[in-house]
Design a protein around this motif. Structure first.
Motif, PDB file in Angstrom:
ATOM      1  N   LEU A 194       0.868  -1.175   0.000  1.00 37.24           N
ATOM      2  CA  LEU A 194       0.000   0.000   0.000  1.00 37.24           C
ATOM      3  C   LEU A 194       0.904   1.223   0.000  1.00 37.24           C
ATOM      4  CD1 LEU A 194      -2.666  -1.003   2.712  1.00 37.24           C
ATOM      5  CD2 LEU A 194      -2.773  -1.355   0.228  1.00 37.24           C
ATOM      6  N   ALA A 195       0.671   2.169  -0.918  1.00 35.66           N
ATOM      7  CA  ALA A 195       1.566   3.328  -1.053  1.00 35.66           C
ATOM      8  C   ALA A 195       0.749   4.604  -1.163  1.00 35.66           C
ATOM      9  CB  ALA A 195       2.468   3.166  -2.273  1.00 35.66           C
ATOM     10  N   ARG A 196       1.339   5.695  -0.677  1.00 38.43           N
ATOM     11  CA  ARG A 196       0.666   7.000  -0.698  1.00 38.43           C
ATOM     12  C   ARG A 196       1.659   8.078  -1.125  1.00 38.43           C
ATOM     13  NH1 ARG A 196      -2.380   9.926   4.407  1.00 38.43           N
ATOM     14  NH2 ARG A 196      -3.792  11.235   3.167  1.00 38.43           N
ATOM     15  N   ASP A 197       1.163   9.119  -1.789  1.00 45.21           N
ATOM     16  CA  ASP A 197       2.032  10.174  -2.318  1.00 45.21           C
ATOM     17  C   ASP A 197       2.736  10.951  -1.213  1.00 45.21           C
ATOM     18  OD1 ASP A 197       0.456  12.713  -1.668  1.00 45.21           O
ATOM     19  OD2 ASP A 197      -1.040  11.597  -2.786  1.00 45.21           O
ATOM     20  N   ARG A 198       3.692  11.788  -1.614  1.00 44.78           N
ATOM     21  CA  ARG A 198       4.597  12.437  -0.667  1.00 44.78           C
ATOM     22  C   ARG A 198       3.884  13.313   0.357  1.00 44.78           C
ATOM     23  NH1 ARG A 198       7.142  11.528  -5.333  1.00 44.78           N
ATOM     24  NH2 ARG A 198       9.400  11.152  -5.384  1.00 44.78           N
ATOM     25  N   LEU A 199       2.847  14.039  -0.058  1.00 48.59           N
ATOM     26  CA  LEU A 199       2.165  14.962   0.855  1.00 48.59           C
ATOM     27  C   LEU A 199       0.798  14.449   1.299  1.00 48.59           C
ATOM     28  CD1 LEU A 199       3.073  18.440  -0.682  1.00 48.59           C
ATOM     29  CD2 LEU A 199       4.149  17.234   1.214  1.00 48.59           C
ATOM     30  N   GLY A 200       0.440  13.243   0.870  1.00 51.83           N
ATOM     31  CA  GLY A 200      -0.827  12.680   1.321  1.00 51.83           C
ATOM     32  C   GLY A 200      -2.039  13.343   0.706  1.00 51.83           C
ATOM     33  N   GLN A 201      -1.951  13.729  -0.566  1.00 55.41           N
ATOM     34  CA  GLN A 201      -3.103  14.359  -1.218  1.00 55.41           C
ATOM     35  C   GLN A 201      -4.232  13.360  -1.442  1.00 55.41           C
ATOM     36  OE1 GLN A 201      -0.375  16.550  -4.239  1.00 55.41           O
ATOM     37  NE2 GLN A 201      -2.328  17.574  -4.338  1.00 55.41           N
ATOM     38  N   LYS A 202      -3.882  12.121  -1.727  1.00 57.03           N
ATOM     39  CA  LYS A 202      -4.896  11.083  -1.928  1.00 57.03           C
ATOM     40  C   LYS A 202      -5.009  10.218  -0.672  1.00 57.03           C
ATOM     41  CE  LYS A 202      -6.194  12.106  -6.054  1.00 57.03           C
ATOM     42  NZ  LYS A 202      -7.566  12.601  -6.283  1.00 57.03           N
ATOM     43  N   PRO A 203      -6.232   9.914  -0.258  1.00 54.77           N
ATOM     44  CA  PRO A 203      -6.431   9.179   1.000  1.00 54.77           C
ATOM     45  C   PRO A 203      -6.246   7.675   0.841  1.00 54.77           C
ATOM     46  CG  PRO A 203      -8.546   9.707   0.010  1.00 54.77           C
ATOM     47  CD  PRO A 203      -7.505  10.328  -0.880  1.00 54.77           C
ATOM     48  N   LEU A 204      -5.802   7.028   1.912  1.00 52.35           N
ATOM     49  CA  LEU A 204      -5.701   5.567   1.923  1.00 52.35           C
ATOM     50  C   LEU A 204      -5.824   5.075   3.366  1.00 52.35           C
ATOM     51  CD1 LEU A 204      -5.320   2.892   0.585  1.00 52.35           C
ATOM     52  CD2 LEU A 204      -2.863   3.298   0.437  1.00 52.35           C
ATOM     53  N   TYR A 205      -6.917   4.349   3.619  1.00 57.46           N
ATOM     54  CA  TYR A 205      -7.181   3.756   4.937  1.00 57.46           C
ATOM     55  C   TYR A 205      -6.919   2.252   4.875  1.00 57.46           C
ATOM     56  CZ  TYR A 205      -9.934   8.026   5.931  1.00 57.46           C
ATOM     57  OH  TYR A 205     -10.359   9.315   6.137  1.00 57.46           O
ATOM     58  N   TYR A 206      -6.512   1.677   6.008  1.00 62.94           N
ATOM     59  CA  TYR A 206      -6.441   0.224   6.114  1.00 62.94           C
ATOM     60  C   TYR A 206      -6.827  -0.176   7.534  1.00 62.94           C
ATOM     61  CZ  TYR A 206      -1.711   1.109   8.035  1.00 62.94           C
ATOM     62  OH  TYR A 206      -0.651   1.557   8.778  1.00 62.94           O
ATOM     63  N   ALA A 207      -7.350  -1.391   7.684  1.00 64.47           N
ATOM     64  CA  ALA A 207      -7.915  -1.785   8.975  1.00 64.47           C
ATOM     65  C   ALA A 207      -8.049  -3.304   9.047  1.00 64.47           C
ATOM     66  CB  ALA A 207      -9.299  -1.135   9.163  1.00 64.47           C
ATOM     67  N   TRP A 208      -8.219  -3.771  10.270  1.00 65.85           N
ATOM     68  CA  TRP A 208      -8.583  -5.167  10.496  1.00 65.85           C
ATOM     69  C   TRP A 208     -10.102  -5.291  10.482  1.00 65.85           C
ATOM     70  CZ3 TRP A 208      -4.928  -8.442   9.740  1.00 65.85           C
ATOM     71  CH2 TRP A 208      -3.615  -8.178  10.138  1.00 65.85           C
ATOM     72  N   ALA A 209     -10.568  -6.319   9.792  1.00 72.08           N
ATOM     73  CA  ALA A 209     -11.990  -6.675   9.827  1.00 72.08           C
ATOM     74  C   ALA A 209     -12.045  -8.155  10.165  1.00 72.08           C
ATOM     75  CB  ALA A 209     -12.653  -6.402   8.484  1.00 72.08           C
ATOM     76  N   GLY A 210     -12.098  -8.452  11.466  1.00 74.14           N
ATOM     77  CA  GLY A 210     -11.947  -9.835  11.897  1.00 74.14           C
ATOM     78  C   GLY A 210     -10.529 -10.295  11.609  1.00 74.14           C
TER      79      GLY A 210
END
Length: 434
Positions: free
Chosen positions: A118-134
């Motif tokens: 999972l990768a995100r741009d340098r300043l975080g302009q685009k959002p990316l969430y991750y989580a446990w679901a069970g």
């Protein structure tokens, strides 16, 4: 999950899965570059090793593509997604990210190593969430996608609430739900199936650091005459704006009339052979209305300008929509006009540039210029006196301060005339007794 974020990508949808590996991608597409099916996602690399679900835009994708073609890479379409995927295949993930100039968030599956990146741009302009679901690891552009997955509990993270009360937003890596995170800007999270089975996640790896960039600049400051610095900045901004205007769909800009958005629009218009479409929101309250200045800039630059004056009722009508627009509590009142100007622009264009980030990058807020003087005053005055001053400032409502100030403003020198004085005094009160 993909249907929950259909508003982010109304033009196409797709899915991919590897049942044996226990992984699946869903994607909604907002078509900007290469509108044909060859730009659809999830996309598999030409060698079959990588699969990507990607959101964003790589501004230098043509340069990357030319370099890769010279090295023998064959392309099926003309999208920046394919260029990014080919760069990863050719150079590797981290070297490709270091070369990429853009805003993005993506999920990349490596079939050879059976790892997820999972990768995100340098300043975080685009959002990316991750989580446990069970026992599952889920990820997406918005929390509403994660909420669709069976086993995602959506339990409130009370520690995040304290951050919200302090910062008026929930900073990364924290999120409003437990066992849920925002990927930090400029980082990559690499996860193997064994780590998912053990329900343990490694720390994201940085490929770029704002802190390191700032320290490097301080260690080796520019030494050039003012006129040379102005020319260099003009060249950098012109190139940046030009790169951001590469699009196969209609494109415009938000224009407030301030220095930042006016500069962006001026550089857009200077590089365009037709009138740039610009958009502004106006308010009937003169102290908050920037539409007059925006219209003057638009007239000077010759843009195709559209403005919308909104009433308090228009603004209030947006409030019930905010929990659907924003996945987390967010206490910046600018979210209301931002939604309205986006809605206005979407009637004519698909992509809009803005001046966001200019004040932060170039120290444009008054608080930056006044910080040293404020510190001097705070150090000089006893705490008891500062507490008394604070009580006096907050004891009068901002509108009453404005009324009182309006009576003396005409006789003050121009440099001492300010708008929203009451609001500024209340902000000053927050720090004067620190």
């Amino acid at each position: 999950m993909a249907d929950a974020v259909a508003h982010r990508g109304p033009d196409a949808s797709g899915s991919w899965k590897d049942t044996d590996a226990g992984i699946a991608f869903g994607h909604r597409r907002l078509s900007i570059i290469d509108l044909s099916p060859t730009g659809n996602q999830p996309m598999t690399s030409a060698d079959g090793r990588f699969v990507i679900a990607y959101n964003g835009e790589i501004y230098n994708f043509r340069e990357l593509r030319n370099e890769l073609e010279n090295a023998g890479t064959k392309f099926r379409g003309s999208s920046d997604t394919e260029a990014l995927l080919a760069a990863i295949s050719h150079w590797g993930l981290l070297p490709a990210l270091e070369r990429a100039n853009g805003m993005f968030a993506f999920a990349l599956w490596d079939r050879d190593t059976r790892t997820l990146h999972l990768a995100r741009d340098r300043l975080g302009q685009k959002p990316l969430y991750y989580a446990w679901a069970g026992r599952a690891l889920v990820f997406g552009s918005e929390l509403k996608a994660l909420r669709q997955f069976p086993g995602f509990e959506a339990t409130l993270n009370t520690d995040a609430l304290t951050l919200l009360l302090r910062h008026s937003a929930i900073p990364a890596p924290h999120a409003i739900y437990r066992d849920c995170w925002k990927l930090l800007p400029g980082t990559v999270l690499t996860v193997g199936s064994d780590q998912v089975d053990a329900r343990t996640l490694p720390s994201p790896r940085p490929y770029w650091s704002a802190t390191a960039a700032a320290k490097a600049g301080l260690a080796d400051p520019l030494d050039m005459p003012d006129h040379a610095a102005v020319e260099a900045l003009d060249h950098i901004l012109r190139d940046a704006v030009g790169a951001c205007t590469m699009s196969d769909v209609p494109l415009g800009a938000f224009l407030s009339g301030g220095i930042d958005s006016s500069t962006v629009v001026a550089l857009m218009q200077a590089q365009s052979n037709q009138s740039v479409k610009t958009f502004s929101i106006g308010f009937t309250e003169t102290d908050y209305n920037e539409a007059v200045a925006a219209a003057a800039v638009a007239d000077h630059l010759g843009t195709d300008h559209t403005e919308l004056y909104i009433t308090p009722a228009d603004a209030q009508a947006v409030i019930p929509k905010l929990p659907q627009i924003y996945d987390e509590p967010f206490a910046d009142s600018s979210q209301i006009p931002t939604y309205l100007v986006s809605q206005l622009a979407r009637q004519q264009v698909t992509v809009s540039l803005s001046g966001d980030g200019g004040d932060e990058t170039f120290g444009g807020y008054n608080r930056y210029a006044w910080a040293n003087n404020l510190k001097y005053g705070i150090d000089l005055a006893p705490l008891l006196l500062r507490r008394l001053a604070r009580r006096c400032m907050v004891g009068v409502a901002p509108r009453h301060w404005d009324t009182a100030y309006a009576t003396v403003a005409p006789v003050l020198p121009r440099r001492l005339r300010h708008k929203q004085v009451g609001d500024k005094l209340h902000k000053l009160a927050e720090i004067v007794d620190a």
